[in-house]
Design an enzyme around this catalytic site. Structure first.
Site, PDB file in Angstrom:
ATOM      1  N   SER A   1      -4.744  -8.481 -11.563  1.00  0.00           N
ATOM      2  CA  SER A   1      -4.432  -7.991 -10.219  1.00  0.00           C
ATOM      3  C   SER A   1      -5.625  -7.313  -9.557  1.00  0.00           C
ATOM      4  CB  SER A   1      -3.249  -7.020 -10.279  1.00  0.00           C
ATOM      5  OG  SER A   1      -2.103  -7.664 -10.783  1.00  0.00           O
TER       6      SER A   1
ATOM      7  N   HIS B   1      -5.503  -2.001  -8.766  1.00  0.00           N
ATOM      8  CA  HIS B   1      -5.493  -2.666  -7.461  1.00  0.00           C
ATOM      9  C   HIS B   1      -6.505  -2.016  -6.517  1.00  0.00           C
ATOM     10  CE1 HIS B   1      -0.997  -3.915  -8.160  1.00  0.00           C
ATOM     11  NE2 HIS B   1      -1.827  -4.460  -9.026  1.00  0.00           N
TER      12      HIS B   1
END
Length: 276
Positions: free
Chosen positions: A82, A134
């Protein structure tokens, strides 16, 4: 198994986990979701800028996400691509900014991209989602975009491709001044940020202890869920009748031999006993 585990990086000097965790996933749904996102985002970027630049950006962004996660999620174990994917999103934003003059419908493209980014970051406030990876990946990709995804001016390209002897007017520079300035600033920030981050991680620095509110960036507790990891939560990998358990709360790892590899209830009891 290569997951991001800060204690193993600092105590056992397993710095390679900052990279290997990018290629590991917590299950079929996790890897399918990430690979679908990679197809949707990565193909467009790779067509425009090539495999080498986008591949480099992807990996470095993933490492950037790992570094920030290791600084703030010290007691957690994390896997997934991610951070690298958010790096691609970040690079799309900086690519739009640094190549602003060649785009049509600039503000519509900017608004659409910002909305997509905000929605994806908002998902990170759910429990058991490593939003620091992230954020670290997005920030790394954002600055890398200024370095790796700069496009030459149209005027320069036209002059370069003009027939020999064809009048081309005043010679055009390959890049605009603001593109060069952004390139320099981004390069300095990237080198400084990665150097400082790596040093702090290797020294065992826990950033959460110095920022009382930062944990809300990764999870916001509500009446529907808690942000505290359950004490009996385990990450597992299984090969045949060999089961490897890693306790989320303690970071301990143990291998078991199962009589019935498909007995999920027995595996659950093993996890509870192992973490208690």
């Amino acid at each position: 198994m290569g997951a991001l585990e800060t204690s193993k990086i600092t105590k056992d000097h397993e710095g390679w986990r900052l990279i290997t965790c990018i290629w590991l996933h917590a299950g079929v749904v996790h890897i399918l979701a990430n690979m679908l996102s990679l197809l949707l985002i990565g193909i467009r970027l790779e067509k425009e800028f090539g495999f080498m630049r986008i591949g480099t950006l992807y990996v470095i962004s993933g490492v950037g996400g790992s570094l920030l996660s290791a600084l703030f999620m010290v007691s957690n174990i994390s896997v997934g691509a991610s951070g690298a994917l958010f790096g691609l999103l970040g690079s799309m934003l900086s690519e739009l900014i640094t190549n602003w003059t060649i785009y049509e419908n600039k503000f519509a493209a900017l608004l659409t991209l910002v909305v997509i980014i905000l929605i994806n970051l908002a998902v990170g406030i759910l429990p058991h989602v490593d939003n620091f990876a992230h954020l670290g990946g997005f920030t790394s990709g954002f600055f890398l975009g200024f370095v790796l995804l700069v496009r030459p001016q149209f005027g320069y390209i036209n002059q370069k491709n003009s027939p020999l002897g064809f009048p081309t007017g005043t010679p055009k520079r390959k890049y605009k001044t603001y593109q060069i300035i952004l390139w320099v600033i981004a390069t300095v920030i990237l080198i400084s940020g990665f150097t400082i981050g790596l040093v702090l991680v290797l020294k065992g620095f826990n950033a959460s202890e110095h920022c009382s509110w930062c944990h809300y960036l990764s999870c916001v507790p509500t009446s529907k869920w808690s942000c505290n990891a359950p004490s009996n939560y385990c990450m597992l990998s299984q090969l045949g009748n060999q089961l490897n358990l890693t306790c989320q709360s303690t970071g301990k790892t143990q291998t078991y031999t199962l009589n019935n590899p498909n007995n999920t209830e027995a595996i659950k009891h093993l996890c509870v006993g192992f973490c208690s």
